[in-house]
Every structure is written in structure tokens, then in C-alpha cells.
Write a protein that holds these residues in place. Structure first.
Motif, PDB file in Angstrom:
ATOM      1  N   LEU A 170       0.849  -1.180   0.000  1.00  0.00           N
ATOM      2  CA  LEU A 170       0.000   0.000   0.000  1.00  0.00           C
ATOM      3  C   LEU A 170       0.885   1.231   0.000  1.00  0.00           C
ATOM      4  O   LEU A 170       1.886   1.294   0.716  1.00  0.00           O
ATOM      5  N   GLY A 171       0.537   2.218  -0.809  1.00  0.00           N
ATOM      6  CA  GLY A 171       1.358   3.414  -0.865  1.00  0.00           C
ATOM      7  C   GLY A 171       0.556   4.681  -1.043  1.00  0.00           C
ATOM      8  O   GLY A 171      -0.581   4.664  -1.528  1.00  0.00           O
ATOM      9  N   MET A 172       1.164   5.800  -0.631  1.00  0.00           N
ATOM     10  CA  MET A 172       0.555   7.115  -0.781  1.00  0.00           C
ATOM     11  C   MET A 172       1.637   8.108  -1.173  1.00  0.00           C
ATOM     12  O   MET A 172       2.799   7.945  -0.809  1.00  0.00           O
ATOM     13  N   SER A 173       1.247   9.138  -1.911  1.00  0.00           N
ATOM     14  CA  SER A 173       2.181  10.199  -2.235  1.00  0.00           C
ATOM     15  C   SER A 173       1.435  11.510  -2.416  1.00  0.00           C
ATOM     16  O   SER A 173       0.232  11.524  -2.688  1.00  0.00           O
ATOM     17  N   ALA A 174       2.153  12.610  -2.225  1.00  0.00           N
ATOM     18  CA  ALA A 174       1.581  13.941  -2.415  1.00  0.00           C
ATOM     19  C   ALA A 174       2.637  14.804  -3.093  1.00  0.00           C
ATOM     20  O   ALA A 174       3.798  14.805  -2.694  1.00  0.00           O
ATOM     21  N   THR A 175       2.222  15.525  -4.140  1.00  0.00           N
ATOM     22  CA  THR A 175       3.148  16.353  -4.907  1.00  0.00           C
ATOM     23  C   THR A 175       2.822  17.829  -4.736  1.00  0.00           C
ATOM     24  O   THR A 175       1.665  18.238  -4.899  1.00  0.00           O
ATOM     25  N   TYR A 176       3.840  18.602  -4.397  1.00  0.00           N
ATOM     26  CA  TYR A 176       3.720  20.054  -4.244  1.00  0.00           C
ATOM     27  C   TYR A 176       4.368  20.727  -5.442  1.00  0.00           C
ATOM     28  O   TYR A 176       5.505  20.402  -5.820  1.00  0.00           O
ATOM     29  N   GLY A 177       3.665  21.664  -6.069  1.00  0.00           N
ATOM     30  CA  GLY A 177       4.218  22.396  -7.200  1.00  0.00           C
ATOM     31  C   GLY A 177       4.473  23.843  -6.842  1.00  0.00           C
ATOM     32  O   GLY A 177       3.646  24.478  -6.168  1.00  0.00           O
ATOM     33  N   ASP A 178       5.610  24.393  -7.280  1.00  0.00           N
ATOM     34  CA  ASP A 178       5.864  25.812  -7.024  1.00  0.00           C
ATOM     35  C   ASP A 178       4.985  26.670  -7.943  1.00  0.00           C
ATOM     36  O   ASP A 178       4.246  26.154  -8.790  1.00  0.00           O
ATOM     37  N   ARG A 179       5.047  27.970  -7.804  1.00  0.00           N
ATOM     38  CA  ARG A 179       4.158  28.870  -8.540  1.00  0.00           C
ATOM     39  C   ARG A 179       4.314  28.709 -10.051  1.00  0.00           C
ATOM     40  O   ARG A 179       3.336  28.675 -10.798  1.00  0.00           O
ATOM     41  N   LYS A 180       5.571  28.600 -10.522  1.00  0.00           N
ATOM     42  CA  LYS A 180       5.797  28.481 -11.957  1.00  0.00           C
ATOM     43  C   LYS A 180       5.215  27.189 -12.511  1.00  0.00           C
ATOM     44  O   LYS A 180       4.614  27.169 -13.597  1.00  0.00           O
ATOM     45  N   HIS A 181       5.389  26.089 -11.786  1.00  0.00           N
ATOM     46  CA  HIS A 181       4.861  24.811 -12.238  1.00  0.00           C
ATOM     47  C   HIS A 181       3.339  24.833 -12.298  1.00  0.00           C
ATOM     48  O   HIS A 181       2.734  24.420 -13.301  1.00  0.00           O
ATOM     49  N   MET A 182       2.711  25.323 -11.243  1.00  0.00           N
ATOM     50  CA  MET A 182       1.249  25.332 -11.182  1.00  0.00           C
ATOM     51  C   MET A 182       0.661  26.228 -12.272  1.00  0.00           C
ATOM     52  O   MET A 182      -0.348  25.884 -12.912  1.00  0.00           O
ATOM     53  N   GLN A 183       1.296  27.382 -12.519  1.00  0.00           N
ATOM     54  CA  GLN A 183       0.795  28.287 -13.551  1.00  0.00           C
ATOM     55  C   GLN A 183       0.984  27.678 -14.944  1.00  0.00           C
ATOM     56  O   GLN A 183       0.115  27.811 -15.813  1.00  0.00           O
ATOM     57  N   THR A 184       2.101  26.978 -15.158  1.00  0.00           N
ATOM     58  CA  THR A 184       2.368  26.369 -16.457  1.00  0.00           C
ATOM     59  C   THR A 184       1.322  25.333 -16.819  1.00  0.00           C
ATOM     60  O   THR A 184       0.818  25.304 -17.950  1.00  0.00           O
ATOM     61  N   TYR A 185       0.965  24.466 -15.870  1.00  0.00           N
ATOM     62  CA  TYR A 185       0.086  23.347 -16.172  1.00  0.00           C
ATOM     63  C   TYR A 185      -1.389  23.588 -15.856  1.00  0.00           C
ATOM     64  O   TYR A 185      -2.250  22.899 -16.411  1.00  0.00           O
TER      65      TYR A 185
END
Length: 261
Positions: A170-185
């Protein structure tokens, strides 16, 4: 492969404390070569309401000195420092098309958004085993397109069942994006809004997604094994609220046949 595939693979691989290659490696460090082919069910892009089944070829060469060449992890080096496992690699993100080029790439839902070009990435990881729980932190930093930003992924996994031929985890993960990444995608500029008809949207830094899933690894013999995973990915914060996001929760299914030379 495009960004949606990269996200899915990261999530699926985080479901276990072993990669494809590690399932077949001997206990003592030595050179090894592992190859495989799989199928994965994944969205056309992160947040898309349409999904598709894609082939996932896999090849990894590892050396006793810690160097690895991998379609999954890139070109890099892994070693142990005390109780920690650390690695550094050169990887690649295929970016995102703004139209459906063919069955394998792009989405017409992104018309007018413009192309996100492929980019080389520095991938840095550190792992720690806390009892039966494996903890990890990975950052992906764009090299030739710094304007695309960076991500930071926290992961945790634990075995549920294990015998001579089968392992379930069983596994879990969470990804945090910086401002540039979030705005790009997930952001929509005024110019993109004119050509795409999506409303303008500014995405701020924050957690991009969380993933949870179960994986199953079955050993057929000393060379062959089958690895499968079933889970879900949930977009969070500004990624979930983006006008590009048509589905916040995406199922993830993958199976692969692995051969150790």
C-alpha cells in the motif's frame, strides 16, 4: 511520453518501496539488466475527463557501483548514506501538446493553450526506512525550461502481504508544485484565454495532487515476474480549481511483464 504519463508513473511507482528493477535484483550489489512491457490506463492530461490505454516499455541497467540507466528513473547514481538512500539523476519530461496529435499524445480539450515543450530535469531523491514503512522525498527541477518550475513529492509505503511468490503493498504520495509549475500546467493567461475560450486563471503554489493505491508483484520464476497496480489520483488546491480541470479524481491502473537477464 507526456506530462500525464509522467504523473501516473510517479504515482504508481510510489505505491511500493521497490521499483520494477528492484523486484528482480539480488541481495548483494551487482550489475543487472531488467526489461519489460506494460499497459497503463491514464488521462489525456492531468485533469482531463478522457483517458486512454497506453503501452509502457521499460528498460533498466544498473551497476554494482550505483550507476543506473533507466527509462523509468533516467540516468543517475544511487547510494546509501548512513540510514538514508540518496540518488541523483538526469531525467526528461515530455511536456504537453495543445491538441490531439494521435491516439498516444495530446488532447483537443487544450486547443489554444499552446505547447509545453519537453524539458530535461534534475531528479533528486532521498529515502528512509522507518520499520516497515518506506519514506521518500523527490524533487524534479527543470533544467532548460526553468520557467516551468519544480515539483516536490512526498511518499510513504508499507507491505500488506508477502510470501515466496507474491508481494502486496500500500502506498501514498503527495506532490507540491511551485508557482511556476502550477501556472504552467493549470493557469490560463489572458492570451491563452482568447485562443482557448477558457477564463483567465492564475494558479498559485500548492499541493498539486495526492495519490493512493495498492500494488501486487508476482514472481513467476527466476527471470519472469508480473507487476500490477490499482489506485487513484486526486488533484488539489489550485490544480483542482483550474478551468482546465474537468475531472479532479482519476483512476490509475497498470500491469507489466518484467524479465531479468
Amino acid at each position: 511520453m507526456r506530462h500525464a504519463i509522467t504523473l501516473t508513473l510517479l504515482a504508481l511507482c510510489a505505491f511500493s518501496n521497490k521499483s520494477f528493477a528492484e523486484d528482480a535484483r539480488p541481495a548483494q550489489p551487482s550489475d543487472s539488466l531488467v526489461a519489460g512491457i506494460g499497459l497503463a490506463y491514464m488521462p489525456e492530461y492531468a485533469g482531463a475527463d478522457k483517458s486512454r490505454v497506453l503501452p509502457l516499455p521499460f528498460l533498466e541497467k544498473t551497476y554494482a557501483n550505483g550507476v543506473f540507466l533507466s527509462t523509468q528513473r533516467g540516468i543517475g547514481y544511487e547510494t546509501k548514506v548512513g540510514d538514508f538512500k540518496v540518488s541523483a539523476a538526469l531525467g526528461y519530461d515530455g511536456g504537453r501538446e495543445d491538441h490531439k496529435k494521435n491516439y498516444f499524445s495530446g488532447s483537443d480539450a487544450l486547443k489554444g493553450m499552446g505547447e509545453i515543450k519537453g524539458s530535461a530535469q534534475a531528479v533528486l531523491s532521498v529515502g528512509y526506512q522507518l520499520g516497515s514503512v518506506g519514506l521518500g522525498l523527490t524533487t524534479k527541477q527543470n533544467i532548460n525550461h526553468r520557467e516551468y518550475g519544480a515539483t516536490y513529492t512526498l511518499s510513504a509505503n508499507t507491505p500488506l502481504y508477502s510470501d515466496a511468490t507474491d508481494q502486496i503493498g500500500l502506498g501514498m504520495s503527495a506532490t507540491y508544485g511551485d508557482r511556476k509549475h502550477m501556472q504552467t500546467y493549470y493557469g490560463v493567461t489572458e492570451r491563452q484565454s482568447i485562443y482557448s475560450n477558457y477564463r483567465p486563471y492564475t494558479a498559485k503554489a500548492g499541493f498539486e495532487n495526492v495519490n493512493v493505491g495498492v500494488n501486487w508483484s508476482h514472481v513467476i520464476d527466476s527471470n519472469w515476474s508480473v507487476r500490477s497496480a490499482l489506485g487513484a489520483s486526486r488533484l488539489m488546491t489550485d490544480a483542482a480549481d483550474s478551468p482546465l480541470t474537468k475531472r479532479k479524481t482519476t483512476p490509475m491502473v497498470m500491469t507489466a511483464l518484467i524479465y531479468k537477464f
